[in-house]
Write a protein that holds these residues in place. Structure first.
Motif, mmCIF file in Angstrom:
data_model
loop_
_atom_site.group_PDB
_atom_site.id
_atom_site.type_symbol
_atom_site.label_atom_id
_atom_site.label_comp_id
_atom_site.label_asym_id
_atom_site.label_seq_id
_atom_site.Cartn_x
_atom_site.Cartn_y
_atom_site.Cartn_z
ATOM 1 N N LEU A 31 0.824 -1.200 0.000
ATOM 2 C CA LEU A 31 0.000 0.000 0.000
ATOM 3 C C LEU A 31 0.863 1.257 0.000
ATOM 4 C CD1 LEU A 31 -2.800 1.302 0.168
ATOM 5 C CD2 LEU A 31 -2.668 1.044 2.652
ATOM 6 N N LEU A 32 1.903 1.257 0.806
ATOM 7 C CA LEU A 32 2.807 2.400 0.862
ATOM 8 C C LEU A 32 3.472 2.627 -0.485
ATOM 9 C CD1 LEU A 32 4.212 4.622 2.468
ATOM 10 C CD2 LEU A 32 5.891 2.921 3.209
ATOM 11 N N PHE A 33 3.900 1.550 -1.142
ATOM 12 C CA PHE A 33 4.516 1.657 -2.455
ATOM 13 C C PHE A 33 3.538 2.283 -3.449
ATOM 14 C CE2 PHE A 33 5.256 -0.124 -6.702
ATOM 15 C CZ PHE A 33 6.532 0.347 -6.933
ATOM 16 N N ARG A 34 2.295 1.788 -3.450
ATOM 17 C CA ARG A 34 1.288 2.335 -4.372
ATOM 18 C C ARG A 34 1.028 3.808 -4.096
ATOM 19 N NH1 ARG A 34 -2.735 -2.071 -3.131
ATOM 20 N NH2 ARG A 34 -1.619 -3.875 -3.823
ATOM 21 N N CYS A 35 0.974 4.170 -2.825
ATOM 22 C CA CYS A 35 0.747 5.574 -2.465
ATOM 23 C C CYS A 35 1.895 6.464 -2.941
ATOM 24 C CB CYS A 35 0.568 5.720 -0.953
ATOM 25 S SG CYS A 35 -0.979 5.052 -0.340
ATOM 26 N N ARG A 36 3.121 5.973 -2.791
ATOM 27 C CA ARG A 36 4.280 6.751 -3.247
ATOM 28 C C ARG A 36 4.271 6.902 -4.763
ATOM 29 N NH1 ARG A 36 8.795 4.118 0.770
ATOM 30 N NH2 ARG A 36 8.398 5.506 2.523
ATOM 31 N N VAL A 37 3.929 5.826 -5.469
ATOM 32 C CA VAL A 37 3.853 5.891 -6.923
ATOM 33 C C VAL A 37 2.768 6.882 -7.337
ATOM 34 C CG1 VAL A 37 3.215 4.579 -8.997
ATOM 35 C CG2 VAL A 37 4.815 3.602 -7.354
ATOM 36 N N GLN A 38 1.607 6.796 -6.705
ATOM 37 C CA GLN A 38 0.511 7.707 -7.040
ATOM 38 C C GLN A 38 0.903 9.151 -6.745
ATOM 39 O OE1 GLN A 38 -2.429 6.756 -8.597
ATOM 40 N NE2 GLN A 38 -2.514 8.948 -8.913
ATOM 41 N N GLU A 39 1.620 9.373 -5.663
ATOM 42 C CA GLU A 39 2.077 10.726 -5.326
ATOM 43 C C GLU A 39 3.002 11.266 -6.409
ATOM 44 O OE1 GLU A 39 4.964 11.679 -1.971
ATOM 45 O OE2 GLU A 39 3.018 12.229 -1.108
ATOM 46 N N LYS A 40 3.921 10.412 -6.899
ATOM 47 C CA LYS A 40 4.825 10.830 -7.971
ATOM 48 C C LYS A 40 4.054 11.133 -9.248
ATOM 49 C CE LYS A 40 8.944 8.447 -6.311
ATOM 50 N NZ LYS A 40 9.932 7.419 -6.565
ATOM 51 N N ILE A 41 3.057 10.303 -9.555
ATOM 52 C CA ILE A 41 2.234 10.543 -10.741
ATOM 53 C C ILE A 41 1.515 11.879 -10.612
ATOM 54 C CG2 ILE A 41 0.144 9.769 -11.948
ATOM 55 C CD1 ILE A 41 1.106 6.868 -11.355
ATOM 56 N N ASN A 42 0.951 12.138 -9.443
ATOM 57 C CA ASN A 42 0.237 13.397 -9.225
ATOM 58 C C ASN A 42 1.165 14.595 -9.357
ATOM 59 O OD1 ASN A 42 -2.073 11.909 -8.775
ATOM 60 N ND2 ASN A 42 -1.996 12.093 -6.554
ATOM 61 N N LEU A 43 2.378 14.478 -8.821
ATOM 62 C CA LEU A 43 3.334 15.586 -8.934
ATOM 63 C C LEU A 43 3.720 15.825 -10.382
ATOM 64 C CD1 LEU A 43 5.678 14.889 -5.875
ATOM 65 C CD2 LEU A 43 4.056 16.779 -6.155
ATOM 66 N N ARG A 44 3.913 14.754 -11.138
ATOM 67 C CA ARG A 44 4.237 14.904 -12.563
ATOM 68 C C ARG A 44 3.090 15.550 -13.323
ATOM 69 N NH1 ARG A 44 7.100 9.078 -13.271
ATOM 70 N NH2 ARG A 44 9.051 9.624 -12.252
ATOM 71 N N ARG A 45 1.874 15.135 -13.014
ATOM 72 C CA ARG A 45 0.700 15.740 -13.675
ATOM 73 C C ARG A 45 0.636 17.238 -13.381
ATOM 74 N NH1 ARG A 45 -3.820 11.193 -12.326
ATOM 75 N NH2 ARG A 45 -3.321 9.797 -14.039
ATOM 76 N N GLU A 46 0.851 17.591 -12.126
ATOM 77 C CA GLU A 46 0.828 19.002 -11.749
ATOM 78 C C GLU A 46 1.929 19.766 -12.482
ATOM 79 O OE1 GLU A 46 1.105 19.214 -7.490
ATOM 80 O OE2 GLU A 46 -0.748 18.090 -7.219
ATOM 81 N N ASP A 47 3.107 19.167 -12.579
ATOM 82 C CA ASP A 47 4.219 19.808 -13.271
ATOM 83 C C ASP A 47 3.902 20.000 -14.748
ATOM 84 O OD1 ASP A 47 6.937 20.824 -13.446
ATOM 85 O OD2 ASP A 47 7.421 18.948 -14.487
#
Length: 66
Positions: A31-47
């Motif tokens: 779950l932690l891994f998925r959350c970290r991946v999703q966080e990175k995806i969200n940051l990239r989308r925002e960028d």
């Protein structure tokens, strides 16, 4: 999450067997891994959204100045 919620979860975990705790640990790592991946995806989308917005603003400025 506040400390009261953490304490409640930990008290519930205290009732689990070693095998159940090991499985819980594995599940939490996934779950932690998925959350970290999703966080990175969200940051990239925002960028990307920010850069696109800046590019569009620049283009509007450029075409508006002509």
């Amino acid at each position: 999450m506040n400390q009261a919620k953490i304490d409640k979860i930990l008290s519930q975990c205290a009732e689990l067997s070693v095998e159940e705790l090991e499985q819980l640990a594995k599940d939490l790592k996934k779950l932690l891994f998925r959350c970290r991946v999703q966080e990175k995806i969200n940051l990239r989308r925002e960028d990307v959204a920010q850069r696109l917005s800046e590019a569009m603003d620049h283009r509007m400025d450029k075409t508006g100045a002509e």
